[in-house]
Design an enzyme around this catalytic site. Structure first.
Site, PDB file in Angstrom:
ATOM      1  N   THR A  12      -1.547  66.648  14.694  1.00  0.00           N
ATOM      2  CA  THR A  12      -2.796  67.050  15.336  1.00  0.00           C
ATOM      3  C   THR A  12      -3.550  65.879  15.954  1.00  0.00           C
ATOM      4  OG1 THR A  12      -3.986  66.898  13.233  1.00  0.00           O
ATOM      5  CG2 THR A  12      -3.073  69.056  13.839  1.00  0.00           C
ATOM      6  N   VAL A  15      -1.662  60.600  19.004  1.00  0.00           N
ATOM      7  CA  VAL A  15      -0.266  60.204  19.180  1.00  0.00           C
ATOM      8  C   VAL A  15       0.657  61.377  18.870  1.00  0.00           C
ATOM      9  CG1 VAL A  15       1.560  58.632  18.417  1.00  0.00           C
ATOM     10  CG2 VAL A  15      -0.762  57.768  18.753  1.00  0.00           C
ATOM     11  N   SER A  40      -5.736  70.947   8.011  1.00  0.00           N
ATOM     12  CA  SER A  40      -5.069  71.673   9.098  1.00  0.00           C
ATOM     13  C   SER A  40      -3.922  72.540   8.586  1.00  0.00           C
ATOM     14  CB  SER A  40      -4.526  70.686  10.140  1.00  0.00           C
ATOM     15  OG  SER A  40      -5.576  69.989  10.772  1.00  0.00           O
ATOM     16  N   ARG A 117       5.906  47.801   9.237  1.00  0.00           N
ATOM     17  CA  ARG A 117       6.376  46.814  10.214  1.00  0.00           C
ATOM     18  C   ARG A 117       6.796  45.499   9.574  1.00  0.00           C
ATOM     19  NH1 ARG A 117       1.660  47.760  14.718  1.00  0.00           N
ATOM     20  NH2 ARG A 117       2.361  49.831  15.411  1.00  0.00           N
ATOM     21  N   CYS A 157       1.309  48.274  20.172  1.00  0.00           N
ATOM     22  CA  CYS A 157       1.362  48.599  21.604  1.00  0.00           C
ATOM     23  C   CYS A 157       1.076  47.392  22.494  1.00  0.00           C
ATOM     24  CB  CYS A 157       0.392  49.728  21.927  1.00  0.00           C
ATOM     25  SG  CYS A 157      -1.303  49.444  21.375  1.00  0.00           S
ATOM     26  N   GLN A 185      -7.175  45.660  26.598  1.00  0.00           N
ATOM     27  CA  GLN A 185      -6.564  46.859  26.058  1.00  0.00           C
ATOM     28  C   GLN A 185      -7.399  48.110  26.309  1.00  0.00           C
ATOM     29  OE1 GLN A 185      -4.750  44.208  22.428  1.00  0.00           O
ATOM     30  NE2 GLN A 185      -4.965  46.387  22.025  1.00  0.00           N
ATOM     31  N   GLY A 189      -6.034  53.152  23.084  1.00  0.00           N
ATOM     32  CA  GLY A 189      -5.383  52.451  21.987  1.00  0.00           C
ATOM     33  C   GLY A 189      -6.137  52.543  20.680  1.00  0.00           C
ATOM     34  N   LYS A 214      -1.372  40.871  14.780  1.00  0.00           N
ATOM     35  CA  LYS A 214      -0.168  41.620  15.154  1.00  0.00           C
ATOM     36  C   LYS A 214       0.489  40.992  16.379  1.00  0.00           C
ATOM     37  CE  LYS A 214      -2.158  45.986  13.506  1.00  0.00           C
ATOM     38  NZ  LYS A 214      -2.729  47.279  13.937  1.00  0.00           N
ATOM     39  N   HIS A 252      -2.430  48.889  28.915  1.00  0.00           N
ATOM     40  CA  HIS A 252      -2.813  47.572  28.407  1.00  0.00           C
ATOM     41  C   HIS A 252      -2.352  46.494  29.390  1.00  0.00           C
ATOM     42  CE1 HIS A 252      -4.145  49.349  24.817  1.00  0.00           C
ATOM     43  NE2 HIS A 252      -3.229  48.954  23.954  1.00  0.00           N
ATOM     44  N   THR A 342       0.095  54.335  25.734  1.00  0.00           N
ATOM     45  CA  THR A 342       0.336  55.586  25.021  1.00  0.00           C
ATOM     46  C   THR A 342       1.702  56.184  25.343  1.00  0.00           C
ATOM     47  OG1 THR A 342      -0.754  56.980  26.681  1.00  0.00           O
ATOM     48  CG2 THR A 342      -2.119  56.084  24.903  1.00  0.00           C
TER      49      THR A 342
END
Length: 366
Positions: A12, A15, A40, A117, A157, A185, A189, A214, A252, A342
C-alpha cells in the site's frame, strides 16, 4: 511462458504501488499476493489504497480485488506466490527479521529496504555491475539452513546516479582514487507524504538523514568481491558526499568530481571517457532482461543537460544520463549525472534484480 507468481510486501506504500503498476503486464511475473500493515489487512487492495493511490492511473485490474494480507505473518504467503518484493516501511531490525522469516519459509525476498544491505552474505545488486555477487546466495542459504529462500537487496537510490559511470571506467582500466559527490535528490525519495510543501517550495534542504553515509559506503560493497562466506568490500574509491533535497518530484541529480588512481600520462582523455560510457554494456543487456535499458549510460552534449523533467524517463527510466563532462581544476574530471529515483532507484531496479535472479536460475526450484 507461464508467469511466476509474486507478492508485494508493503503493497500500500509508494514503492509498493510502483511495483504493482510496473509489474502490470510484465512478461515474466504476475502479482498474486499483496501484504501490508495489520490496519490494511482484510481489505480489498482497491479499498486499502482508495484515498492514497499515488501513481496517477487506475489500479491494475488483476490486483485491485486481491485481499490484503498481514505482512507480519510470512506463512500467509505460502502457496500464493513464489517470491516477494519487499517494500516494507518499518524499523530496520523489524524489516530484517521479517525478510529473514519469509526466506526461512522458502520464499525468496527481493528487497528495496536498507535493513539487509550491510549483511555480509546478502548481495546488494546493480545488475550491470555486480551480478557475480549472486554467488554468495548459496553461502547465505547454508548459513541459515534455508533450502529455497534467500534475500537479495538493491542499494540506495542516490547511488544510481554515479555507480554505472564509475564502474564503467574502473572496468575499462581506469581505477578511481577518490570522488566528491553532491546529490540533489527529488522529494519522492522521501516517500509519502514525505517532506512538507512548506519546507520544499522556494527552498533546498541541505541534509537527508543517513543518506551521506549510504552514498559513501554502499559503493564499496557493490564494487567488492565474494570472498569465502561474505562479500569483501572494495577499498577504493574514497567518497565524500553532500546530500540535499530539492523541489523536484522525480529524478535524482548528482554533481561528481573524481580523481584517477593512475600516473598522469595514463589517465583517460575526455574523449576516451565518453567512449567508455557510450559503449558500456553488461550482463542485463547480454541477457536481454525485460527491464534492462538498451543503453545503460547515455551521454548528452547540451550545456544545460541532464535535467530531471527532460531526461529522467530516458531508456524507460533505467539509464544513467550524463552531461557536462569536463576537466576539473582540483581532481581530474567532473560531470553531472541523473537517474530516475523511483524507477531505476526503486521498484524497477528491484524488478531488474528479480529478472537477473530468474535468468540465472535462482527461481528454478520454487
Amino acid at each position: 511462458m507461464e508467469k511466476i507468481s509474486v507478492g508485494i510486501l508493503g503493497a500500500t506504500g509508494m514503492v509498493g504501488q510502483r511495483y504493482i503498476k510496473l509489474l502490470d503486464n510484465h512478461p515474466w511475473f504476475e502479482v498474486t499476493y499483496v501484504a501490508a500493515s495489520p490496519r490494511s489487512a482484510g481489505k480489498l487492495y482497491k479499498d486499502a489504497v482508495a484515498s492514497r493511490w499515488l501513481i496517477g492511473s487506475d489500479i491494475p485490474q488483476g490486483v485491485a480485488n486481491l485481499t490484503v494480507q498481514d505482512a507480519n505473518d510470512a506463512s500467509l504467503a505460502l502457496g500464493k506466490c513464489k517470491f516477494v518484493f519487499s517494500a516494507l516501511e518499518m524499523g530496520k531490525e523489524e524489516i530484517k527479521a521479517l525478510e529473514e522469516a519469509y526466506a526461512a519459509e522458502g520464499i525468496p525476498v527481493v528487497s528495496n529496504a536498507s535493513a539487509n544491505r550491510w549483511t555480509d552474505d546478502v548481495p546488494m545488486l546493480i545488475p550491470e555491475i555486480n551480478s557475480a555477487h549472486l554467488d554468495i546466495i548459496k553461502k547465505q542459504q547454508a548459513h541459515h539452513g534455508w533450502d529455497k529462500g534467500f534475500i537479495a537487496v538493491k542499494p540506495n537510490c542516490s547511488l544510481q546516479t554515479y555507480m554505472m559511470p564509475l564502474y564503467a571506467l574502473i572496468r575499462a582500466g581506469y581505477p578511481v582514487k577518490r570522488m566528491i559527490v553532491t546529490t540533489l535528490q527529488a522529494v519522492s525519495g522521501a516517500g509519502y507524504p514525505g517532506v512538507s510543501s512548506f519546507d520544499m517550495i522556494d527552498n533546498i534542504v541541505p541534509y537527508i538523514g543517513g543518506e551521506e553515509e549510504k552514498t559513501e559506503r554502499e559503493c564499496l560493497k557493490i564494487l567488492g568481491t565474494v570472498s569465502g562466506e561474505k562479500i569483501q568490500n572494495a577499498t577504493a574509491p574514497v567518497v565524500s558526499s553532500t546530500c540535499t533535497r530539492v523541489p523536484v518530484i522525480d529524478g535524482h541529480t548528482a554533481t561528481v568530481s573524481l580523481e584517477f588512481d593512475l600516473p598522469e600520462d595514463k589517465k583517460p582523455s575526455l574523449e576516451e571517457i565518453e567512449r567508455v560510457w557510450t559503449e558500456f554494456s553488461s550482463v542485463p543487456q547480454e541477457l536481454n532482461l525485460p527491464s534492462a535499458p538498451d543503453h545503460a549510460i547515455v551521454v548528452r552534449h547540451e550545456e544545460n543537460r541532464p535535467q530531471p523533467r527532460r531526461d529522467r524517463e530516458t531508456e524507460k527510466g533505467m539509464a544513467c544520463v550524463i552531461g557536462r563532462l569536463r576537466k576539473c581544476n582540483v581532481f581530474d574530471v567532473k560531470f553531472v549525472a541523473l537517474s530516475h529515483n523511483t524507477k531505476r532507484g526503486a521498484a524497477l531496479g528491484g524488478i531488474l534484480n528479480a529478472e537477473l535472479l530468474k535468468a540465472k536460475g535462482f527461481f528454478g526450484n520454487l
